[in-house]
Design an enzyme around this catalytic site. Sequence first.
Site, PDB file in Angstrom:
ATOM      1  N   GLY A  88      38.856  94.839 -64.075  1.00 52.92           N
ATOM      2  CA  GLY A  88      38.555  95.678 -62.916  1.00 52.92           C
ATOM      3  C   GLY A  88      38.324  94.836 -61.682  1.00 52.92           C
ATOM      4  O   GLY A  88      38.173  93.612 -61.745  1.00 52.92           O
TER       5      GLY A  88
ATOM      6  N   GLY B 211      30.698  88.802 -56.521  1.00 53.83           N
ATOM      7  CA  GLY B 211      31.589  89.637 -55.722  1.00 53.83           C
ATOM      8  C   GLY B 211      32.084  88.985 -54.450  1.00 53.83           C
ATOM      9  O   GLY B 211      32.727  89.642 -53.629  1.00 53.83           O
TER      10      GLY B 211
ATOM     11  N   ASP C 257      47.079  91.672 -66.249  1.00 46.57           N
ATOM     12  CA  ASP C 257      46.458  92.281 -65.073  1.00 46.57           C
ATOM     13  C   ASP C 257      47.034  91.708 -63.785  1.00 46.57           C
ATOM     14  O   ASP C 257      46.775  92.250 -62.702  1.00 46.57           O
ATOM     15  CB  ASP C 257      44.938  92.090 -65.097  1.00 46.57           C
ATOM     16  CG  ASP C 257      44.536  90.637 -65.252  1.00 46.57           C
ATOM     17  OD1 ASP C 257      44.789  90.080 -66.337  1.00 46.57           O
ATOM     18  OD2 ASP C 257      43.988  90.052 -64.294  1.00 46.57           O
TER      19      ASP C 257
END
Length: 491
Positions: free
Chosen positions: A94, A130, A256
């Site tokens: 993700g 992040g 991915d």
Amino acid sequence: MKERKVIIKTGLNLENSYASLPEIFFTRQSPSRIPSPKLAVLNYPLITSLELNAQVLQSADGVDILAGNKTPEEAIPLAQAYAGHQFGHFTMLGDGRALLLGEHITPLGDRFDIQLKGSGKTPYSRGGDGKAALGPMLREYIISEAMNALGIPTTRSLAVVTTGESIIRETKLPGAILTRVAASHIRVGTFEYVSRWGTVEELRALADYTLQRHFKEGYDKENPYLFLLQEVIKKQAELIAKWQLVGFVHGVMNTDNMTISGETIDYGPCAFMDVYDPETVFSSIDIYGRYAYGNQPNIAAWNLARFAETLLPLLNIDPNEAIKIAENAISDFTKLYKNNWLSGMRAKLGVFNQELEDEYLIEDLLSIMNKYGSDYTNTFRTLTSGNIEDTVLLGKMEFDKWYKLWQERLTRQEESRLSSKQLMKSSNPSVIPRNHRVEEALEAAVKEGDYSVMEKLLDALSKPYAYSKEQDYYSKLPEPSTCPYQTYCGT
């Protein structure tokens, strides 16, 4: 965190079709606020093609949007869910540090994802912060723009903004956010994710959305989902052939990182090959050479087989029949790839027509290059310019014999030598993003705040097929080193 919605006339015309999918595919998330955003790089040619407003984007309000401090009124920021086989092992992934703002619709009706990369934690961050560092974001900007100029399908970089933060990796590094533009961010891993954790109805919703987004003509086919599989196979066969033709080593061909649109994505551990060697590996973590240059076509086929597996429930209600359909489709990849590669290699040698012996001629040259440590790009550059005295192969018995056979091959076609040379010039780049030149530009920008080196490099890379004296600096090989060049997954 409450979103700071604003109306700023950047030219962004955002829609949010991905948000219409079932919520299993994403999580809505606002970007983290950053303390001191400053514009580092803005991609003016891309701004023009997307018909955005450069003046507004470089204003304080525009920079706040590129930094995630302000959100366009029409945006619905979200982190996309996906899984993937990483070095052959399946795992949940993700968007761990990226947010999709929405899809920009151009005046011509083209649709492009606008994504902020390095915009803060998401539910998929898996313990990460992040954030992104300036160096890797500038590196993605450089390489993706070089790929675009080479004519290779790729995501693009609209801007890089520094955040004013220090982020912790091995050392403290300046933080940054990259604005990525893509045909979409739908990946093989997106299908793997819903295949593992979703329902057949949710899988069908994703497949239908993908057809609508990228392959609308598939709706009229007898089996739309087979058409989807076949088109993705075709696009990847074309893409991987283009990588091989310019010596590009992706470095992390996990599922991915294989897009359904056929664009190159994720420029973390990638690099361009100098000396020709099929076993070339740059990534520091690819210790077994799974993603080596010469293995990229095989890995692409493996990834596509994983994609085909996800579509089995949609291909046919009979599981055994579905497997047969998928296997037949996947078996086409090798032929499609080889045809694309041979066509490209013929062009690199100035050959217009086909002869059965062409493959042997091509393979012989590559074998000679490998034996004598010849630079991949510069060998073809030398053959194109005709200055064969510049190649380390001159005087080598195998090369002299090969060169004679090549000249004889050129005489057996109707096209003139001038036409052959023009074909070679348009097929053999004079300049690629050499690893040492990229590092030179990044060091000046990150350590000294001097972006002029990067600007000059980008200018040269924007004209890869221009054979001029100005390009010579960027075509020079690095100094011999005892340490092979290594890349890291910073992006």
